[in-house]
Design a protein around this motif. Structure first.
Motif, PDB file in Angstrom:
ATOM      1  N   ARG A 162       0.832  -1.212   0.000  1.00 24.51           N
ATOM      2  CA  ARG A 162       0.000   0.000   0.000  1.00 24.51           C
ATOM      3  C   ARG A 162       0.866   1.261   0.000  1.00 24.51           C
ATOM      4  O   ARG A 162       0.588   2.254   0.673  1.00 24.51           O
ATOM      5  CB  ARG A 162      -0.942   0.022   1.217  1.00 24.51           C
ATOM      6  N   ALA A 163       1.929   1.227  -0.789  1.00 19.19           N
ATOM      7  CA  ALA A 163       2.798   2.400  -0.926  1.00 19.19           C
ATOM      8  C   ALA A 163       2.124   3.403  -1.860  1.00 19.19           C
ATOM      9  O   ALA A 163       1.682   3.047  -2.948  1.00 19.19           O
ATOM     10  CB  ALA A 163       4.158   1.985  -1.487  1.00 19.19           C
ATOM     11  N   ARG A 164       2.034   4.646  -1.423  1.00 20.94           N
ATOM     12  CA  ARG A 164       1.317   5.659  -2.184  1.00 20.94           C
ATOM     13  C   ARG A 164       2.273   6.520  -3.003  1.00 20.94           C
ATOM     14  O   ARG A 164       3.091   7.253  -2.434  1.00 20.94           O
ATOM     15  CB  ARG A 164       0.532   6.566  -1.225  1.00 20.94           C
ATOM     16  N   PRO A 165       2.209   6.437  -4.319  1.00 21.13           N
ATOM     17  CA  PRO A 165       3.024   7.342  -5.124  1.00 21.13           C
ATOM     18  C   PRO A 165       2.513   8.770  -5.014  1.00 21.13           C
ATOM     19  O   PRO A 165       1.342   9.009  -4.704  1.00 21.13           O
ATOM     20  CB  PRO A 165       2.861   6.799  -6.550  1.00 21.13           C
ATOM     21  N   ASN A 166       3.388   9.725  -5.259  1.00 23.24           N
ATOM     22  CA  ASN A 166       3.046  11.149  -5.197  1.00 23.24           C
ATOM     23  C   ASN A 166       2.969  11.693  -6.619  1.00 23.24           C
ATOM     24  O   ASN A 166       3.982  11.708  -7.334  1.00 23.24           O
ATOM     25  CB  ASN A 166       4.124  11.888  -4.391  1.00 23.24           C
ATOM     26  N   PRO A 167       1.807  12.130  -7.074  1.00 23.83           N
ATOM     27  CA  PRO A 167       1.672  12.603  -8.455  1.00 23.83           C
ATOM     28  C   PRO A 167       2.572  13.786  -8.808  1.00 23.83           C
ATOM     29  O   PRO A 167       2.780  14.077  -9.980  1.00 23.83           O
ATOM     30  CB  PRO A 167       0.187  12.996  -8.545  1.00 23.83           C
ATOM     31  N   THR A 168       3.124  14.475  -7.802  1.00 27.24           N
ATOM     32  CA  THR A 168       3.991  15.617  -8.098  1.00 27.24           C
ATOM     33  C   THR A 168       5.464  15.211  -8.215  1.00 27.24           C
ATOM     34  O   THR A 168       6.316  16.052  -8.508  1.00 27.24           O
ATOM     35  CB  THR A 168       3.860  16.689  -6.995  1.00 27.24           C
ATOM     36  N   VAL A 169       5.763  13.935  -7.978  1.00 27.57           N
ATOM     37  CA  VAL A 169       7.137  13.434  -8.047  1.00 27.57           C
ATOM     38  C   VAL A 169       7.224  12.362  -9.125  1.00 27.57           C
ATOM     39  O   VAL A 169       6.351  11.490  -9.223  1.00 27.57           O
ATOM     40  CB  VAL A 169       7.579  12.851  -6.687  1.00 27.57           C
ATOM     41  N   ALA A 170       8.259  12.416  -9.943  1.00 28.91           N
ATOM     42  CA  ALA A 170       8.448  11.390 -10.971  1.00 28.91           C
ATOM     43  C   ALA A 170       8.512  10.009 -10.312  1.00 28.91           C
ATOM     44  O   ALA A 170       9.189   9.822  -9.303  1.00 28.91           O
ATOM     45  CB  ALA A 170       9.740  11.663 -11.739  1.00 28.91           C
ATOM     46  N   THR A 171       7.790   9.058 -10.878  1.00 28.29           N
ATOM     47  CA  THR A 171       7.708   7.719 -10.295  1.00 28.29           C
ATOM     48  C   THR A 171       8.020   6.669 -11.350  1.00 28.29           C
ATOM     49  O   THR A 171       7.415   6.657 -12.423  1.00 28.29           O
ATOM     50  CB  THR A 171       6.305   7.462  -9.717  1.00 28.29           C
ATOM     51  N   PHE A 172       8.980   5.792 -11.035  1.00 36.23           N
ATOM     52  CA  PHE A 172       9.280   4.643 -11.884  1.00 36.23           C
ATOM     53  C   PHE A 172       8.654   3.418 -11.230  1.00 36.23           C
ATOM     54  O   PHE A 172       9.097   2.981 -10.168  1.00 36.23           O
ATOM     55  CB  PHE A 172      10.785   4.424 -12.017  1.00 36.23           C
ATOM     56  N   ILE A 173       7.617   2.873 -11.855  1.00 37.03           N
ATOM     57  CA  ILE A 173       6.983   1.650 -11.378  1.00 37.03           C
ATOM     58  C   ILE A 173       7.578   0.508 -12.195  1.00 37.03           C
ATOM     59  O   ILE A 173       7.331   0.386 -13.391  1.00 37.03           O
ATOM     60  CB  ILE A 173       5.455   1.713 -11.525  1.00 37.03           C
ATOM     61  N   MET A 174       8.361  -0.317 -11.527  1.00 39.84           N
ATOM     62  CA  MET A 174       9.167  -1.311 -12.220  1.00 39.84           C
ATOM     63  C   MET A 174       8.420  -2.630 -12.377  1.00 39.84           C
ATOM     64  O   MET A 174       7.568  -2.992 -11.564  1.00 39.84           O
ATOM     65  CB  MET A 174      10.465  -1.546 -11.448  1.00 39.84           C
ATOM     66  N   GLN A 175       8.780  -3.352 -13.435  1.00 44.49           N
ATOM     67  CA  GLN A 175       8.275  -4.703 -13.696  1.00 44.49           C
ATOM     68  C   GLN A 175       6.751  -4.746 -13.776  1.00 44.49           C
ATOM     69  O   GLN A 175       6.112  -5.660 -13.244  1.00 44.49           O
ATOM     70  CB  GLN A 175       8.808  -5.691 -12.647  1.00 44.49           C
ATOM     71  N   VAL A 176       6.189  -3.786 -14.470  1.00 42.17           N
ATOM     72  CA  VAL A 176       4.736  -3.756 -14.647  1.00 42.17           C
ATOM     73  C   VAL A 176       4.252  -5.028 -15.334  1.00 42.17           C
ATOM     74  O   VAL A 176       3.181  -5.555 -15.013  1.00 42.17           O
ATOM     75  CB  VAL A 176       4.336  -2.500 -15.450  1.00 42.17           C
ATOM     76  N   ALA A 177       5.037  -5.552 -16.269  1.00 37.10           N
ATOM     77  CA  ALA A 177       4.614  -6.761 -16.997  1.00 37.10           C
ATOM     78  C   ALA A 177       4.464  -7.969 -16.089  1.00 37.10           C
ATOM     79  O   ALA A 177       3.779  -8.933 -16.437  1.00 37.10           O
ATOM     80  CB  ALA A 177       5.605  -7.077 -18.114  1.00 37.10           C
ATOM     81  N   ALA A 178       5.109  -7.930 -14.908  1.00 42.40           N
ATOM     82  CA  ALA A 178       5.024  -9.063 -13.970  1.00 42.40           C
ATOM     83  C   ALA A 178       3.937  -8.866 -12.929  1.00 42.40           C
ATOM     84  O   ALA A 178       3.780  -9.706 -12.044  1.00 42.40           O
ATOM     85  CB  ALA A 178       6.368  -9.256 -13.273  1.00 42.40           C
ATOM     86  N   TYR A 179       3.167  -7.792 -13.034  1.00 39.80           N
ATOM     87  CA  TYR A 179       2.139  -7.527 -12.020  1.00 39.80           C
ATOM     88  C   TYR A 179       1.117  -8.662 -11.990  1.00 39.80           C
ATOM     89  O   TYR A 179       0.611  -9.110 -13.015  1.00 39.80           O
ATOM     90  CB  TYR A 179       1.418  -6.205 -12.308  1.00 39.80           C
ATOM     91  N   GLY A 180       0.810  -9.122 -10.780  1.00 40.09           N
ATOM     92  CA  GLY A 180      -0.247 -10.116 -10.602  1.00 40.09           C
ATOM     93  C   GLY A 180       0.092 -11.512 -11.077  1.00 40.09           C
ATOM     94  O   GLY A 180      -0.792 -12.353 -11.233  1.00 40.09           O
ATOM     95  N   ALA A 181       1.395 -11.794 -11.317  1.00 41.79           N
ATOM     96  CA  ALA A 181       1.776 -13.118 -11.803  1.00 41.79           C
ATOM     97  C   ALA A 181       2.972 -13.638 -11.023  1.00 41.79           C
ATOM     98  O   ALA A 181       3.907 -12.897 -10.735  1.00 41.79           O
ATOM     99  CB  ALA A 181       2.115 -13.055 -13.289  1.00 41.79           C
ATOM    100  N   LEU A 182       2.940 -14.922 -10.690  1.00 42.92           N
ATOM    101  CA  LEU A 182       4.065 -15.562 -10.010  1.00 42.92           C
ATOM    102  C   LEU A 182       4.955 -16.311 -11.003  1.00 42.92           C
ATOM    103  O   LEU A 182       6.063 -16.702 -10.673  1.00 42.92           O
ATOM    104  CB  LEU A 182       3.552 -16.547  -8.953  1.00 42.92           C
TER     105      LEU A 182
END
Length: 219
Positions: free
Chosen positions: A151-171
């Motif tokens: 439950r980490a909250r990104p800040n829309p005013t700060v550049a955010t790199f969300i890594m490994q999006v392609a692996a989201y929800g998969a083991l």
């Protein structure tokens, strides 16, 4: 001359043919054996002082993340035979490489020695692609699954790199992973708690072998 460590953790960049550093080449030359997870076996072989072992095919054939445990066991078994073992990975050893973290944990417990050799990471490539000065824009870097689970909250005013999006929800690893839009609904809904629907986003797949261009999609 510095003593040879039990283990070298060597980053060779995303495209070793272009990104390999002088420091990484020197470390490879000091390895009596180097295990690598790249598509550049011939290049790695030409630089290693001893033998080079390609773990890539072993990695891709596995559907389960248990493959990381197998890799760690293989490297530790080789370390038992003496120092000068290398583990070579794309990018930077400390940027989302589970095997490196597991190896470091074992070496700390057993009093082993290691040397980290930095490499050009996906973060570096994205900064280049986005022409982003993080000193001015700020930067949050977080893995997609960890962000939602913790439950980490990104800040829309700060550049955010969300890594490994392609692996989201998969083991599963890449060949076993099913890519369907519905798998990403949870990530989208989570981000919409903080971002407006029209907030700009850039999806980047960094090229990771010779001849592969970065894939950049603005949305």
């Amino acid at each position: 001359m510095a003593a040879i460590p039990d283990l070298y953790l060597i980053g060779v960049g995303l495209d070793p043919a272009r990104h390999l550093t002088v420091e990484a080449k020197a470390a490879l030359n000091e390895c009596r054996i180097a295990f690598h997870l790249t598509a550049s076996h011939d290049l790695i072989t030409s630089l290693v002082g001893g033998n080079a072992v390609d773990l890539g095919e072993h990695y891709r054939e596995k559907a389960s993340t248990e493959v990381y445990v197998e890799q760690v066991d293989l490297v530790l078994s080789e370390i038992d035979g003496g120092p000068g073992v290398g583990f070579v990975t794309y990018g930077h050893p400390m940027v989302l490489v589970d095997t490196c973290q597991m190896l470091l944990s074992h070496l700390r417990q057993r009093g082993g020695t290691w040397r980290l050799v930095s490499g050009i990471s996906s973060i570096d490539v994205m900064l280049e692609r986005l022409t982003l000065d993080v000193g001015l824009a700020g930067l949050l870097v977080i893995e997609a699954n960890k962000m939602v689970i913790n439950r980490a909250r990104p800040n829309p005013t700060v550049a955010t790199f969300i890594m490994q999006v392609a692996a989201y929800g998969a083991l599963e690893l890449t060949l076993a992973r099913r890519n369907h839009p519905v798998r990403f609904k949870g990530l989208r809904d989570y981000l919409l708690q903080e971002y407006r629907p029209d907030h700009p986003a850039v999806l980047i797949t960094c090229g990771h072998h010779e001849g592969m261009e970065d894939i950049v999609h603005n949305t």
